[in-house]
Design a protein around this motif. Structure first.
Motif, mmCIF file in Angstrom:
data_model
loop_
_atom_site.group_PDB
_atom_site.id
_atom_site.type_symbol
_atom_site.label_atom_id
_atom_site.label_comp_id
_atom_site.label_asym_id
_atom_site.label_seq_id
_atom_site.Cartn_x
_atom_site.Cartn_y
_atom_site.Cartn_z
ATOM 1 N N PRO A 12 6.055 24.696 -35.777
ATOM 2 C CA PRO A 12 5.534 23.458 -36.369
ATOM 3 C C PRO A 12 6.447 22.286 -35.983
ATOM 4 C CG PRO A 12 5.590 25.217 -37.995
ATOM 5 C CD PRO A 12 6.289 25.730 -36.772
ATOM 6 N N LEU A 13 5.850 21.127 -35.737
ATOM 7 C CA LEU A 13 6.600 19.992 -35.218
ATOM 8 C C LEU A 13 7.674 19.474 -36.167
ATOM 9 C CD1 LEU A 13 3.741 18.009 -33.462
ATOM 10 C CD2 LEU A 13 5.305 19.713 -32.507
ATOM 11 N N ASP A 14 7.510 19.713 -37.471
ATOM 12 C CA ASP A 14 8.509 19.226 -38.419
ATOM 13 C C ASP A 14 9.596 20.262 -38.734
ATOM 14 O OD1 ASP A 14 6.825 20.911 -39.816
ATOM 15 O OD2 ASP A 14 6.663 19.628 -41.578
ATOM 16 N N GLN A 15 9.506 21.433 -38.122
ATOM 17 C CA GLN A 15 10.531 22.455 -38.345
ATOM 18 C C GLN A 15 11.824 22.055 -37.647
ATOM 19 O OE1 GLN A 15 9.272 26.465 -37.985
ATOM 20 N NE2 GLN A 15 11.335 27.267 -37.620
ATOM 21 N N LEU A 16 12.955 22.352 -38.274
ATOM 22 C CA LEU A 16 14.249 22.046 -37.682
ATOM 23 C C LEU A 16 14.714 23.218 -36.830
ATOM 24 C CD1 LEU A 16 16.041 20.341 -40.707
ATOM 25 C CD2 LEU A 16 14.848 19.265 -38.790
ATOM 26 N N VAL A 17 15.225 22.901 -35.645
ATOM 27 C CA VAL A 17 15.708 23.933 -34.729
ATOM 28 C C VAL A 17 17.168 23.646 -34.399
ATOM 29 C CG1 VAL A 17 13.429 24.386 -33.749
ATOM 30 C CG2 VAL A 17 14.898 22.682 -32.670
ATOM 31 N N ASP A 18 17.890 24.702 -34.031
ATOM 32 C CA ASP A 18 19.300 24.542 -33.686
ATOM 33 C C ASP A 18 19.485 24.548 -32.166
ATOM 34 O OD1 ASP A 18 18.941 27.211 -33.018
ATOM 35 O OD2 ASP A 18 20.290 27.973 -34.558
ATOM 36 N N MET A 19 20.712 24.338 -31.740
ATOM 37 C CA MET A 19 20.996 24.282 -30.311
ATOM 38 C C MET A 19 20.716 25.625 -29.644
ATOM 39 S SD MET A 19 21.738 22.581 -27.644
ATOM 40 C CE MET A 19 22.312 20.986 -28.196
ATOM 41 N N LYS A 20 20.925 26.712 -30.370
ATOM 42 C CA LYS A 20 20.645 28.028 -29.784
ATOM 43 C C LYS A 20 19.164 28.144 -29.420
ATOM 44 C CE LYS A 20 21.204 32.950 -30.361
ATOM 45 N NZ LYS A 20 21.735 34.045 -31.146
ATOM 46 N N PHE A 21 18.290 27.665 -30.293
ATOM 47 C CA PHE A 21 16.859 27.684 -29.994
ATOM 48 C C PHE A 21 16.571 26.848 -28.750
ATOM 49 C CE2 PHE A 21 12.769 25.580 -30.069
ATOM 50 C CZ PHE A 21 11.911 26.656 -30.171
ATOM 51 N N ILE A 22 17.142 25.647 -28.698
ATOM 52 C CA ILE A 22 16.885 24.725 -27.591
ATOM 53 C C ILE A 22 17.367 25.320 -26.268
ATOM 54 C CG2 ILE A 22 17.525 22.469 -26.634
ATOM 55 C CD1 ILE A 22 17.484 21.431 -29.569
ATOM 56 N N THR A 23 18.575 25.888 -26.273
ATOM 57 C CA THR A 23 19.101 26.447 -25.023
ATOM 58 C C THR A 23 18.319 27.687 -24.598
ATOM 59 O OG1 THR A 23 20.823 27.667 -26.213
ATOM 60 C CG2 THR A 23 21.413 25.496 -25.331
ATOM 61 N N THR A 24 17.914 28.492 -25.551
ATOM 62 C CA THR A 24 17.134 29.687 -25.230
ATOM 63 C C THR A 24 15.759 29.297 -24.692
ATOM 64 O OG1 THR A 24 18.278 30.971 -26.924
ATOM 65 C CG2 THR A 24 16.159 31.818 -26.167
ATOM 66 N N ASP A 25 15.125 28.338 -25.341
ATOM 67 C CA ASP A 25 13.783 27.922 -24.932
ATOM 68 C C ASP A 25 13.794 27.222 -23.582
ATOM 69 O OD1 ASP A 25 10.879 27.545 -25.716
ATOM 70 O OD2 ASP A 25 11.481 25.461 -25.363
ATOM 71 N N SER A 26 14.808 26.414 -23.333
ATOM 72 C CA SER A 26 14.843 25.614 -22.106
ATOM 73 C C SER A 26 15.516 26.325 -20.942
ATOM 74 C CB SER A 26 15.578 24.302 -22.356
ATOM 75 O OG SER A 26 16.945 24.553 -22.578
ATOM 76 N N GLY A 27 16.425 27.230 -21.250
ATOM 77 C CA GLY A 27 17.192 27.880 -20.197
ATOM 78 C C GLY A 27 18.372 27.041 -19.723
ATOM 79 N N MET A 28 18.630 25.941 -20.387
ATOM 80 C CA MET A 28 19.744 25.058 -20.035
ATOM 81 C C MET A 28 20.883 25.265 -21.032
ATOM 82 S SD MET A 28 18.505 23.544 -17.486
ATOM 83 C CE MET A 28 16.989 23.087 -16.734
ATOM 84 N N GLY A 29 22.082 24.919 -20.613
ATOM 85 C CA GLY A 29 23.250 25.101 -21.462
ATOM 86 C C GLY A 29 23.454 23.976 -22.458
ATOM 87 N N ASP A 30 24.189 24.273 -23.524
ATOM 88 C CA ASP A 30 24.424 23.267 -24.555
ATOM 89 C C ASP A 30 25.226 22.077 -24.036
ATOM 90 O OD1 ASP A 30 26.776 24.758 -24.326
ATOM 91 O OD2 ASP A 30 27.165 24.774 -26.476
ATOM 92 N N LYS A 31 26.165 22.303 -23.135
ATOM 93 C CA LYS A 31 26.943 21.186 -22.584
ATOM 94 C C LYS A 31 26.042 20.198 -21.864
ATOM 95 C CE LYS A 31 31.241 23.707 -22.185
ATOM 96 N NZ LYS A 31 32.282 24.226 -21.298
ATOM 97 N N TRP A 32 25.033 20.710 -21.190
ATOM 98 C CA TRP A 32 24.094 19.841 -20.491
ATOM 99 C C TRP A 32 23.357 18.948 -21.492
ATOM 100 C CZ3 TRP A 32 18.610 19.652 -19.773
ATOM 101 C CH2 TRP A 32 18.206 18.875 -18.682
ATOM 102 N N PHE A 33 22.915 19.551 -22.609
ATOM 103 C CA PHE A 33 22.204 18.768 -23.623
ATOM 104 C C PHE A 33 23.118 17.738 -24.274
ATOM 105 C CE2 PHE A 33 19.128 22.235 -23.352
ATOM 106 C CZ PHE A 33 17.967 21.490 -23.254
ATOM 107 N N TYR A 34 24.364 18.095 -24.543
ATOM 108 C CA TYR A 34 25.284 17.124 -25.136
ATOM 109 C C TYR A 34 25.562 15.974 -24.169
ATOM 110 C CZ TYR A 34 25.821 20.133 -29.150
ATOM 111 O OH TYR A 34 25.572 20.879 -30.282
#
Length: 100
Positions: A12-34
């Motif tokens: 759901p669009l209003d659900q909160l996600v963490d960096m682990k979700f974002i990195t897993t879903d995107s395949g990119m590293g957390d340093k890249w997102f920061y």
């Protein structure tokens, strides 16, 4: 990419996600997102004490924009390549026809 299929698998669009979700879903590293955040190219997190969370809708909007711009850029480059090939073909045909 069929967005109607991928939307069915999304949170759901209003659900909160963490960096682990974002990195897993995107395949990119957390340093890249920061780094993207520091360049204002990725949404800033919602801070909950020491925790950082993003609205799933913000993440998905960013992701969809990246995919869309990538597809547009690919099509643009593909059209430019086709034009170069066609110009080269015309040039070669002209030079061969003029030599006879």
């Amino acid at each position: 990419m069929n967005n109607s299929t991928s939307n069915n698998l999304r949170l759901p669009l209003d659900q909160l996600v963490d960096m682990k979700f974002i990195t897993t879903d995107s395949g990119m590293g957390d340093k890249w997102f920061y780094r993207l955040m520091s360049d204002d190219r990725f949404p800033r997190p919602i801070k909950l004490g020491r925790l950082s969370r993003w609205k799933a809708g913000d993440y998905y909007a960013w992701k969809d924009a990246q995919i869309s711009s990538s597809q547009v850029e690919f099509q643009k480059r593909q059209q430019e390549a086709f034009k170069r090939v066609e110009q080269k073909r015309i040039k070669n045909a002209t030079s061969l026809g003029g030599a006879n």
